[in-house]
Design a protein around this motif. Structure first.
Motif, short mmCIF file in Angstrom:
data_model
loop_
_atom_site.label_atom_id
_atom_site.label_comp_id
_atom_site.label_asym_id
_atom_site.label_seq_id
_atom_site.Cartn_x
_atom_site.Cartn_y
_atom_site.Cartn_z
N ASN A 1 -30.29 33.85 -58.62
CA ASN A 1 -30.85 33.48 -57.31
C ASN A 1 -31.46 32.08 -57.33
O ASN A 1 -31.42 31.37 -56.32
CB ASN A 1 -31.90 34.50 -56.89
CG ASN A 1 -31.28 35.83 -56.54
OD1 ASN A 1 -30.23 35.89 -55.90
ND2 ASN A 1 -31.91 36.92 -56.97
N ALA A 2 -32.00 31.67 -58.47
CA ALA A 2 -32.61 30.35 -58.57
C ALA A 2 -31.55 29.25 -58.38
O ALA A 2 -31.81 28.21 -57.78
CB ALA A 2 -33.31 30.18 -59.91
N LYS A 3 -30.35 29.52 -58.89
CA LYS A 3 -29.27 28.54 -58.77
C LYS A 3 -28.36 28.82 -57.58
O LYS A 3 -27.44 28.06 -57.31
CB LYS A 3 -28.43 28.53 -60.05
CG LYS A 3 -29.19 28.07 -61.29
CD LYS A 3 -28.26 28.05 -62.49
CE LYS A 3 -28.99 27.56 -63.73
NZ LYS A 3 -28.12 27.54 -64.93
N ASN A 4 -28.61 29.94 -56.91
CA ASN A 4 -27.77 30.36 -55.79
C ASN A 4 -26.29 30.39 -56.20
O ASN A 4 -25.41 29.88 -55.49
CB ASN A 4 -27.96 29.45 -54.58
CG ASN A 4 -27.93 30.23 -53.28
OD1 ASN A 4 -27.95 31.47 -53.28
ND2 ASN A 4 -27.86 29.53 -52.17
N THR A 5 -26.05 30.98 -57.35
CA THR A 5 -24.71 31.03 -57.92
C THR A 5 -24.34 32.45 -58.29
O THR A 5 -25.15 33.18 -58.87
CB THR A 5 -24.61 30.13 -59.16
OG1 THR A 5 -24.91 28.78 -58.78
CG2 THR A 5 -23.21 30.18 -59.77
N LEU A 6 -23.14 32.83 -57.93
CA LEU A 6 -22.58 34.14 -58.24
C LEU A 6 -21.62 34.00 -59.41
O LEU A 6 -20.89 33.00 -59.48
CB LEU A 6 -21.85 34.69 -57.01
CG LEU A 6 -21.26 36.08 -57.11
CD1 LEU A 6 -22.37 37.13 -57.08
CD2 LEU A 6 -20.28 36.31 -55.96
N TYR A 7 -21.60 34.98 -60.29
CA TYR A 7 -20.73 34.94 -61.45
C TYR A 7 -19.86 36.20 -61.53
O TYR A 7 -20.23 37.26 -61.00
CB TYR A 7 -21.55 34.86 -62.74
CG TYR A 7 -22.43 33.64 -62.82
CD1 TYR A 7 -23.79 33.73 -62.53
CD2 TYR A 7 -21.91 32.41 -63.19
CE1 TYR A 7 -24.61 32.61 -62.61
CE2 TYR A 7 -22.72 31.28 -63.27
CZ TYR A 7 -24.07 31.40 -62.97
OH TYR A 7 -24.87 30.28 -63.03
N CYS B 1 -19.44 30.88 -58.59
CA CYS B 1 -19.37 30.57 -57.17
C CYS B 1 -20.70 29.97 -56.76
O CYS B 1 -21.72 30.67 -56.70
CB CYS B 1 -19.08 31.83 -56.36
SG CYS B 1 -19.20 31.60 -54.56
N ALA B 2 -20.69 28.66 -56.52
CA ALA B 2 -21.90 27.96 -56.09
C ALA B 2 -21.99 28.03 -54.58
O ALA B 2 -21.07 27.63 -53.88
CB ALA B 2 -21.85 26.52 -56.56
N ALA B 3 -23.13 28.54 -54.10
CA ALA B 3 -23.32 28.72 -52.66
C ALA B 3 -24.33 27.72 -52.14
O ALA B 3 -25.34 27.43 -52.78
CB ALA B 3 -23.80 30.14 -52.37
N SER B 4 -24.06 27.19 -50.95
CA SER B 4 -25.02 26.32 -50.28
C SER B 4 -25.10 26.71 -48.82
O SER B 4 -24.12 27.21 -48.24
CB SER B 4 -24.63 24.85 -50.42
OG SER B 4 -23.36 24.63 -49.87
N GLY B 5 -26.27 26.48 -48.23
CA GLY B 5 -26.47 26.82 -46.83
C GLY B 5 -26.42 28.30 -46.54
O GLY B 5 -26.20 28.72 -45.40
N LEU B 6 -26.62 29.10 -47.58
CA LEU B 6 -26.44 30.54 -47.44
C LEU B 6 -27.77 31.26 -47.50
O LEU B 6 -28.51 31.10 -48.47
CB LEU B 6 -25.53 31.06 -48.57
CG LEU B 6 -25.18 32.54 -48.57
CD1 LEU B 6 -24.31 32.87 -47.36
CD2 LEU B 6 -24.45 32.91 -49.86
N PRO B 7 -28.08 32.06 -46.50
CA PRO B 7 -29.28 32.89 -46.61
C PRO B 7 -29.04 33.99 -47.63
O PRO B 7 -27.90 34.24 -48.04
CB PRO B 7 -29.43 33.47 -45.20
CG PRO B 7 -28.06 33.46 -44.64
CD PRO B 7 -27.38 32.27 -45.24
N ALA B 8 -30.11 34.65 -48.06
CA ALA B 8 -29.97 35.76 -49.00
C ALA B 8 -28.96 36.76 -48.45
O ALA B 8 -29.03 37.15 -47.28
CB ALA B 8 -31.32 36.42 -49.22
N SER B 9 -28.03 37.18 -49.30
CA SER B 9 -26.86 37.89 -48.77
C SER B 9 -26.20 38.73 -49.84
O SER B 9 -26.25 38.39 -51.02
CB SER B 9 -25.86 36.84 -48.27
OG SER B 9 -24.57 37.36 -48.10
#
Length: 121
Positions: free
Chosen positions: A72-78, A22-30
């Motif tokens: 966190n570096a890629k702002n991606t969830l797996y 799951c690639a996230a953009s525009g998302l604050p730490a969450s």
């Protein structure tokens, strides 16, 4: 504007593995999570990774088989899914920006991806 884009779904035989992203953009730490919805059933929480301590929690039905992680570096969830079963067949959704409450309640997340189909036969 928050955008969540899932990928990695597909068809696999029972006992097989898949990894969802799951690639996230525009998302604050969450706090972020994975949900799934099978035909005729309610959306259910599968796994969550909490912000800021990165602790995780899982639905009983997937414990020991699924692993949630976040880069966190890629702002991606797996979501690494092993030993898949036919009952894991569903559309899998990425969710973000958790409000307080029970993590497996879909109403407690603000943002959602479009979903990716996982079929286990």
């Amino acid at each position: 504007h928050v955008q969540l884009v899932e990928s990695g779904g597909g068809s696999v035989q029972a006992g097989g593995s898949l990894r969802l992203s799951c690639a996230a953009s525009g998302l604050p730490a969450s706090t972020m999570g994975w949900f799934r919805q099978a035909p005729g059933k309610e959306r259910e929480g599968v796994a969550v990774v909490f912000y800021p301590d990165a602790s995780t929690n899982y639905a009983d039905s997937v414990k020991g088989r699924f692993t949630i992680s976040k880069d966190n570096a890629k702002n991606t969830l797996y979501l690494q899914m092993n030993s898949l079963k036919p009952e894991d067949t569903a559309i899998y959704y990425c969710a973000a920006r958790f409000r307080c409450g029970t993590w497996y309640d879909a109403k407690k997340f603000y943002d959602w991806g479009q979903g990716t189909q996982v079929t286990v036969s």
